[in-house]
Design an enzyme around this catalytic site. Structure first.
Site, mmCIF file in Angstrom:
data_model
loop_
_atom_site.group_PDB
_atom_site.id
_atom_site.type_symbol
_atom_site.label_atom_id
_atom_site.label_comp_id
_atom_site.label_asym_id
_atom_site.label_seq_id
_atom_site.Cartn_x
_atom_site.Cartn_y
_atom_site.Cartn_z
ATOM 1 N N LYS A 83 83.480 -36.397 -128.249
ATOM 2 C CA LYS A 83 84.572 -35.457 -127.238
ATOM 3 C C LYS A 83 83.647 -35.150 -126.267
ATOM 4 O O LYS A 83 83.792 -34.889 -125.189
ATOM 5 C CB LYS A 83 85.413 -33.836 -127.529
ATOM 6 C CG LYS A 83 86.283 -35.240 -129.166
ATOM 7 C CD LYS A 83 87.145 -33.956 -129.302
ATOM 8 C CE LYS A 83 86.632 -32.560 -129.896
ATOM 9 N NZ LYS A 83 85.673 -32.870 -131.329
ATOM 10 N N ARG A 109 94.269 -27.218 -130.879
ATOM 11 C CA ARG A 109 93.324 -27.488 -132.228
ATOM 12 C C ARG A 109 94.105 -27.524 -133.637
ATOM 13 O O ARG A 109 93.700 -27.572 -134.674
ATOM 14 C CB ARG A 109 92.498 -26.197 -132.913
ATOM 15 C CG ARG A 109 90.794 -27.335 -133.068
ATOM 16 C CD ARG A 109 90.283 -27.606 -132.713
ATOM 17 N NE ARG A 109 88.963 -27.377 -132.889
ATOM 18 C CZ ARG A 109 87.499 -26.884 -132.418
ATOM 19 N NH1 ARG A 109 88.196 -27.186 -131.289
ATOM 20 N NH2 ARG A 109 86.001 -27.246 -132.894
ATOM 21 N N ARG A 165 72.982 -33.510 -134.186
ATOM 22 C CA ARG A 165 72.618 -33.041 -132.698
ATOM 23 C C ARG A 165 71.245 -32.320 -132.389
ATOM 24 O O ARG A 165 71.276 -31.269 -132.743
ATOM 25 C CB ARG A 165 74.312 -32.475 -132.934
ATOM 26 C CG ARG A 165 75.100 -32.901 -132.761
ATOM 27 C CD ARG A 165 76.479 -33.096 -132.126
ATOM 28 N NE ARG A 165 77.094 -31.345 -132.699
ATOM 29 C CZ ARG A 165 78.957 -31.207 -132.704
ATOM 30 N NH1 ARG A 165 79.485 -32.442 -131.910
ATOM 31 N NH2 ARG A 165 78.861 -30.349 -133.512
ATOM 32 N N ARG A 197 72.977 -26.480 -133.348
ATOM 33 C CA ARG A 197 73.970 -25.517 -133.032
ATOM 34 C C ARG A 197 74.227 -24.960 -134.690
ATOM 35 O O ARG A 197 73.761 -24.885 -135.538
ATOM 36 C CB ARG A 197 75.887 -25.891 -133.225
ATOM 37 C CG ARG A 197 75.419 -25.696 -131.559
ATOM 38 C CD ARG A 197 77.002 -26.930 -130.899
ATOM 39 N NE ARG A 197 78.047 -26.513 -132.261
ATOM 40 C CZ ARG A 197 78.979 -27.387 -131.575
ATOM 41 N NH1 ARG A 197 79.913 -28.035 -130.544
ATOM 42 N NH2 ARG A 197 80.283 -27.002 -133.225
ATOM 43 N N ARG A 207 84.407 -27.742 -141.645
ATOM 44 C CA ARG A 207 85.150 -28.284 -139.469
ATOM 45 C C ARG A 207 86.283 -29.239 -140.367
ATOM 46 O O ARG A 207 87.424 -29.915 -139.361
ATOM 47 C CB ARG A 207 84.477 -28.754 -139.265
ATOM 48 C CG ARG A 207 83.780 -26.935 -139.048
ATOM 49 C CD ARG A 207 82.459 -26.690 -137.677
ATOM 50 N NE ARG A 207 82.005 -27.540 -136.861
ATOM 51 C CZ ARG A 207 81.042 -27.918 -136.209
ATOM 52 N NH1 ARG A 207 79.888 -27.350 -136.651
ATOM 53 N NH2 ARG A 207 81.101 -28.754 -135.410
#
Ligand code: AMP
Length: 219
Positions: A13, A88, A127, A162, A173
């Site tokens: 996203k 969310r 990431r 992160r 998550r």
């Protein structure tokens, strides 16, 4: 055009939102980015959000809804925006519906980016983001590798992971996504604005599919 990007963490996203910003100039509204900025700045909001973020839980709705609404009232939102990571859950979606209705606005397109959970875990673990001010460089050591795992190819800044990109938090998550966020697809489906996009494809292909949906609607 007002766009909402839906999809599990790691669906791409943020990557797609940044391309949309670059192409169309619609600002990206990412509550995750806003919360991370608040954390780095050490504000009361950032301090409140930190423990939820590290556990992969949702930050309480009363906090996030306020932050998102304030952003959406910005003067730069008039030409459209890209919602990324908000709403969310149903409570947030209903608050957004009400906010938009009061302002005579609506969402024009809801892009549901679908990706298999196993692919997601690998993607998220890979990431790396540039910590350099103003850079915004995004890499992935598996799928979009920088020359060095520690240094940004664009500006030479340090590449960081992160704090919530570890395997345990990712699993939670994903579970939170399945339980809280996935039902939003059916919340928006009756509006006829939802399009399903295969997020397992290369980022360029995913972008092309989103762009095609936007162009269809812009006539
Ligand atoms: P993201 O960058 O969108 O993956 O968000 C990172 C983390 O920030 C999430 O795991 C949540 O803890 C928090 N967060 C971001 N957006 C929201 C939201 N709309 N509602 C609640 N928590 C959020």
């Amino acid at each position: 055009m007002n766009l909402l990007l839906l999809g599990p963490p790691g669906a791409g996203k943020g990557t797609q939102a940044k391309r949309l910003v670059a192409e169309y100039g619609w600002p990206q509204v990412s509550t995750g980015d806003m919360l991370r900025e608040a954390r780095s700045a050490g504000t009361p909001l950032g301090k409140e959000a930190a423990s939820y973020m590290d556990a992969g839980e949702l930050v309480p709705a009363n906090v996030v809804i306020g932050v998102a609404k304030e952003r959406l009232m910005g003067s730069d939102m008039a030409g459209g925006y890209v919602l990324d990571g908000f709403p969310r859950n149903l409570e947030q979606a209903e608050a957004l519906d009400e906010f938009l209705t009061e302002r005579g606005e609506s969402l024009d397109l809801v892009v549901n980016i679908r990706v298999d959970p196993d692919v997601i875990v690998k993607r998220i673990l890979g990431r790396r983001a540039c910590s350099g001010p103003e850079c915004g460089g995004d890499f992935n050591i598996y799928f979009n590798p920088p020359a060095s795992e520690e240094v940004c190819d664009d500006c030479g800044g340090e590449l960081v992971q992160r704090s919530d990109d570890n395997e345990e938090t990712i699993r939670n998550r994903l579970e939170v996504y399945r339980r809280e966020t996935e039902p939003l697809i059916e919340h928006y489906r009756p509006s006829g604005k939802v399009v399903d996009i295969d997020g397992a494809a290369e980022p360029d292909e995913v972008y092309a599919a989103i762009e095609a949906e936007i162009e269809k609607r812009r006539g």
